[in-house]
Design an enzyme around this catalytic site. Structure first.
Site, PDB file in Angstrom:
ATOM      1  N   TYR A 171      25.776  62.070  63.167  1.00  0.00           N
ATOM      2  CA  TYR A 171      27.125  62.582  62.869  1.00  0.00           C
ATOM      3  C   TYR A 171      28.197  61.586  63.346  1.00  0.00           C
ATOM      4  O   TYR A 171      29.158  61.290  62.615  1.00  0.00           O
ATOM      5  CB  TYR A 171      27.280  63.933  63.568  1.00  0.00           C
ATOM      6  CG  TYR A 171      28.560  64.680  63.297  1.00  0.00           C
ATOM      7  CD1 TYR A 171      28.677  65.512  62.180  1.00  0.00           C
ATOM      8  CD2 TYR A 171      29.647  64.606  64.169  1.00  0.00           C
ATOM      9  CE1 TYR A 171      29.845  66.231  61.939  1.00  0.00           C
ATOM     10  CE2 TYR A 171      30.813  65.314  63.941  1.00  0.00           C
ATOM     11  CZ  TYR A 171      30.908  66.126  62.818  1.00  0.00           C
ATOM     12  OH  TYR A 171      32.064  66.836  62.594  1.00  0.00           O
ATOM     13  N   LYS A 182      30.864  59.759  60.904  1.00  0.00           N
ATOM     14  CA  LYS A 182      32.297  60.024  61.080  1.00  0.00           C
ATOM     15  C   LYS A 182      33.065  58.750  61.461  1.00  0.00           C
ATOM     16  O   LYS A 182      34.225  58.585  61.074  1.00  0.00           O
ATOM     17  CB  LYS A 182      32.510  61.139  62.110  1.00  0.00           C
ATOM     18  CG  LYS A 182      32.009  62.513  61.639  1.00  0.00           C
ATOM     19  CD  LYS A 182      32.806  62.998  60.435  1.00  0.00           C
ATOM     20  CE  LYS A 182      32.446  64.417  60.034  1.00  0.00           C
ATOM     21  NZ  LYS A 182      33.222  64.878  58.860  1.00  0.00           N
TER      22      LYS A 182
HETATM   23  N1  LIG Z   1      34.627  72.623  63.330  1.00  0.00           N
HETATM   24  C1  LIG Z   1      34.942  71.605  64.127  1.00  0.00           C
HETATM   25  O1  LIG Z   1      35.170  71.762  65.323  1.00  0.00           O
HETATM   26  C2  LIG Z   1      35.055  70.219  63.574  1.00  0.00           C
HETATM   27  C3  LIG Z   1      35.439  69.205  64.442  1.00  0.00           C
HETATM   28  C4  LIG Z   1      35.591  67.931  63.939  1.00  0.00           C
HETATM   29  C5  LIG Z   1      35.360  67.679  62.606  1.00  0.00           C
HETATM   30  N2  LIG Z   1      34.968  68.677  61.795  1.00  0.00           N
HETATM   31  C6  LIG Z   1      34.738  68.364  60.388  1.00  0.00           C
HETATM   32  O2  LIG Z   1      35.555  69.210  59.593  1.00  0.00           O
HETATM   33  C7  LIG Z   1      34.905  69.458  58.354  1.00  0.00           C
HETATM   34  C8  LIG Z   1      34.784  70.953  58.129  1.00  0.00           C
HETATM   35  O3  LIG Z   1      34.026  71.521  59.179  1.00  0.00           O
HETATM   36  P1  LIG Z   1      33.871  73.115  59.358  1.00  0.00           P
HETATM   37  O4  LIG Z   1      33.669  73.350  60.792  1.00  0.00           O
HETATM   38  O5  LIG Z   1      34.960  73.808  58.650  1.00  0.00           O
HETATM   39  O6  LIG Z   1      32.467  73.333  58.611  1.00  0.00           O
HETATM   40  P2  LIG Z   1      31.817  74.671  58.027  1.00  0.00           P
HETATM   41  O7  LIG Z   1      32.545  75.861  58.518  1.00  0.00           O
HETATM   42  O8  LIG Z   1      30.365  74.543  58.310  1.00  0.00           O
HETATM   43  O9  LIG Z   1      32.081  74.523  56.457  1.00  0.00           O
HETATM   44  C9  LIG Z   1      31.551  73.406  55.811  1.00  0.00           C
HETATM   45  C10 LIG Z   1      31.979  73.418  54.360  1.00  0.00           C
HETATM   46  O10 LIG Z   1      31.455  72.230  53.751  1.00  0.00           O
HETATM   47  C11 LIG Z   1      30.677  72.601  52.623  1.00  0.00           C
HETATM   48  N3  LIG Z   1      29.592  71.643  52.442  1.00  0.00           N
HETATM   49  C12 LIG Z   1      28.599  71.315  53.284  1.00  0.00           C
HETATM   50  N4  LIG Z   1      27.780  70.404  52.712  1.00  0.00           N
HETATM   51  C13 LIG Z   1      28.276  70.167  51.479  1.00  0.00           C
HETATM   52  C14 LIG Z   1      27.888  69.355  50.392  1.00  0.00           C
HETATM   53  N5  LIG Z   1      26.798  68.577  50.461  1.00  0.00           N
HETATM   54  N6  LIG Z   1      28.623  69.388  49.266  1.00  0.00           N
HETATM   55  C15 LIG Z   1      29.723  70.167  49.147  1.00  0.00           C
HETATM   56  N7  LIG Z   1      30.157  70.958  50.149  1.00  0.00           N
HETATM   57  C16 LIG Z   1      29.431  70.959  51.296  1.00  0.00           C
HETATM   58  C17 LIG Z   1      30.182  73.996  52.907  1.00  0.00           C
HETATM   59  O11 LIG Z   1      29.825  74.638  51.684  1.00  0.00           O
HETATM   60  P3  LIG Z   1      29.030  76.065  51.685  1.00  0.00           P
HETATM   61  O12 LIG Z   1      30.069  77.094  52.030  1.00  0.00           O
HETATM   62  O13 LIG Z   1      28.512  76.196  50.298  1.00  0.00           O
HETATM   63  O14 LIG Z   1      27.967  75.932  52.725  1.00  0.00           O
HETATM   64  C18 LIG Z   1      31.416  74.593  53.575  1.00  0.00           C
HETATM   65  O15 LIG Z   1      32.353  74.983  52.596  1.00  0.00           O
HETATM   66  C19 LIG Z   1      33.549  68.748  58.438  1.00  0.00           C
HETATM   67  O16 LIG Z   1      33.639  67.481  57.839  1.00  0.00           O
HETATM   68  C20 LIG Z   1      33.332  68.605  59.923  1.00  0.00           C
HETATM   69  O17 LIG Z   1      32.468  67.540  60.223  1.00  0.00           O
HETATM   70  C21 LIG Z   1      34.811  69.949  62.247  1.00  0.00           C
END
Ligand SMILES: NC(=O)c1ccc[n+]([C@@H]2O[C@H](COP(=O)([O-])OP(=O)(O)OC[C@H]3O[C@@H](n4cnc5c(N)ncnc54)[C@H](OP(=O)(O)O)[C@@H]3O)[C@@H](O)[C@H]2O)c1
Length: 241
Positions: free
Chosen positions: A147, A151
């Protein structure tokens, strides 16, 4: 005519907050997702935002999906590369599959989505690309070699592409969220979250998805036209670059 914004992973978590904030700012929004049909259906019922299912890890599916969105809604002015996954493991136990899945989605996914969108933005001399990276791409994180590598790669991609897009009216920026209270983070063991992660965040709490969404709306706006190749760190003071 309102501008069209496409948000990958736009039906859940941070992506859902981004989709809603862009809609509230006047964009026609398309939300892509990977496989959770129930969440996508509920999201569309709640917001009226159309959802489109394909994997950002598949170039041909991205090209076809983008074509469909543009045929139905119009040319894409704003692309938010938000979709991301984790497959955490200490490196000595990490499988090639865990490595590959994360690189394919979190890094190659940016190429797969941006490449088919780029020519149209260049022709129209306008585009806004916002890549959602992570604090762990900036500082590295044990258990996340895959990851963190992906990133960090997103940030290099952002800076290189910003230079190519500048003369064509396309800005390319990144946001590095810290720990945000989505399913991805709530999946972390509660004891680890409360005893190890939250105490490292100077503001003393997880971030809200809406706090990331507001950064996206700003970077997507005409007001942000002089900002390109930059990274906004939204992490509650946990890490300074
Ligand atoms: N949450 C955090 O604290 C955090 C911190 C830093 C960075 N981020 C980044 O922020 C972004 C969103 O994170 P989140 O926490 O909101 O994640 P999440 O709640 O797990 O949601 C992930 C989303 O991405 C979609 N997805 C996953 N794999 C995919 C693919 N191959 N093709 C198309 N869509 C895909 C999922 O679709 P489905 O609904 O169909 O599964 C879902 O809509 C990510 O890039 C993550 O790395 C998050």
């Amino acid at each position: 005519m309102s501008k069209v914004a496409l948000v990958t992973g736009g039906s859940r978590g941070i992506g859902a907050a981004i989709s809603k904030a862009l809609q509230a700012a006047g964009y026609t929004v398309a939300a892509n997702y990977a496989g959770n049909d129930d969440a996508a259906r509920a999201f569309t019922e709640e917001t009226g935002i159309k959802t489109y299912k394909w994997s950002v890890a598949d170039y041909d599916a991205c090209a076809a999906g983008i074509k469909q969105v543009e045929a139905e809604l119009g040319p894409i002015a704003v692309l938010v590369n938000n979709a991301g996954i984790t497959r955490d493991s200490m490196f000595h136990k990490m499988t090639p599959q865990q490595w590959k899945e994360v690189i394919d989605t979190n890094l190659t996914g940016l190429f797969n989505m941006t490449h088919p969108t780029w020519a149209g933005m260049r022709d129209r001399k306008y585009g806004r690309i916002v890549n959602i990276s992570s604090i762990n791409g900036q500082k590295g994180q044990a258990g996340q070699a895959n990851y963190s590598a992906a990133k960090a790669g997103d940030l290099g991609f952002t800076k290189a592409l910003a230079q190519e897009g500048a003369r064509a009216g396309i800005t390319v920026n990144a946001i590095c969220p810290g720990y945000i209270g989505t399913e991805m983070v709530r999946a972390i063991d509660e004891k680890v979250l409360n005893e190890r992660i939250i105490p490292q965040i100077p503001v003393g709490r997880l971030g809200e998805p809406e706090e990331i969404a507001r950064c996206v709306v700003f970077l997507a706006s005409d007001d942000a036209g002089f900002i390109t190749g930059s990274t906004i760190s939204a992490n509650g003071g946990q890490f300074f670059v």
